[in-house]
Design an enzyme around this catalytic site. Structure first.
Site, PDB file in Angstrom:
ATOM      1  N   PHE A   7     -12.523 -35.287   0.811  1.00  0.00           N
ATOM      2  CA  PHE A   7     -12.559 -35.120   2.263  1.00  0.00           C
ATOM      3  C   PHE A   7     -11.227 -34.609   2.789  1.00  0.00           C
ATOM      4  CE2 PHE A   7     -15.926 -38.162   1.548  1.00  0.00           C
ATOM      5  CZ  PHE A   7     -16.889 -37.798   2.466  1.00  0.00           C
ATOM      6  N   ASP A   8     -11.304 -33.639   3.691  1.00  0.00           N
ATOM      7  CA  ASP A   8     -10.157 -33.270   4.507  1.00  0.00           C
ATOM      8  C   ASP A   8      -9.911 -34.438   5.470  1.00  0.00           C
ATOM      9  OD1 ASP A   8      -8.228 -31.597   5.849  1.00  0.00           O
ATOM     10  OD2 ASP A   8      -9.751 -31.238   7.390  1.00  0.00           O
TER      11      ASP A   8
END
Length: 214
Positions: A7-8
């Site tokens: 995940f960013d």
């Protein structure tokens, strides 16, 4: 099927715009740069700040790194926790963590990303939090994701989840799937143009989208 999902952070898990924009404005004033509109400042969220400064102001590497230090010093002191978690994110992470390996791959300095997620009591969802480290030549999303891939379990399906084209490009260059989220700082058009495999509009849609990617 067990998957490994990266995940960013900014624009995907948290809306960190308040702290980032405030810190950017402080840096611009301190450095004597021409003021920028909020719309332009929003474009700084996602890519490495050094590259954005060089492109926007036409300055050299040394000047851009000097400005970045001013920004980060202020951000650490006053902007770090000026953020909100997007609706549905924590429930989404809790669901995915039951059956998949989760990691973070962000262009934010790793020490900042770790502190933010610990303060939000969300770090336990992730096997590893990976961020930028200029000393290790790790600043853009492609190199950060490559580093993250070395640290998390290798599965048949590996996915990068993010809100900007940099996340999608990083996934493509590392040969993994990409899931774009349009609720962050990017747009559906930007994510499509970058080649996202799937795009969702709300964090609650991520688990179903993850199951579709294989």
């Amino acid at each position: 099927m067990e998957k490994t999902i990266f995940f960013d952070l900014d624009g995907t898990l948290t809306d960190s715009s308040e702290g980032i924009i405030e810190s950017m404005k402080y840096m611009i004033k301190e450095m004597g740069f021409e003021p920028l509109s909020d719309l332009t400042l929003y474009s700084f969220i996602g890519p490495p700040i050094v590259e954005s400064l060089k492109k926007t102001y036409g300055i050299d590497e040394a000047k851009a790194r000097e400005a970045t230090k001013v920004y980060r010093d202020y951000f650490k002191k006053a902007g770090l926790m000026k953020l909100t978690v997007y609706p549905g994110v924590e429930a989404m992470l809790a669901t995915l963590a039951q059956t998949h390996h989760l990691g973070v791959a962000t262009s934010k300095p790793e020490v900042f990303a770790t502190e933010i997620l610990e303060n939000l009591n969300m770090s336990h969802y992730f096997t590893k939090i990976c961020g930028a480290d200029p000393k290790q030549h790790r600043e853009d999303k492609t190199t950060i994701l490559r580093y993250a891939l070395e640290l998390l379990p290798q599965n048949e399906t590996m996915i990068m989840v993010g809100d900007r084209k940099y996340d999608i490009t990083g996934a493509n260059k590392n040969g993994i799937k990409s899931l774009g989220v349009s609720y962050g700082f990017g747009s559906v058009d930007e994510l499509k143009a970058a080649g996202a495999d799937l795009i969702v509009g709300h964090a609650s849609e991520i688990p179903n989208a993850v199951e579709k990617l294989s």
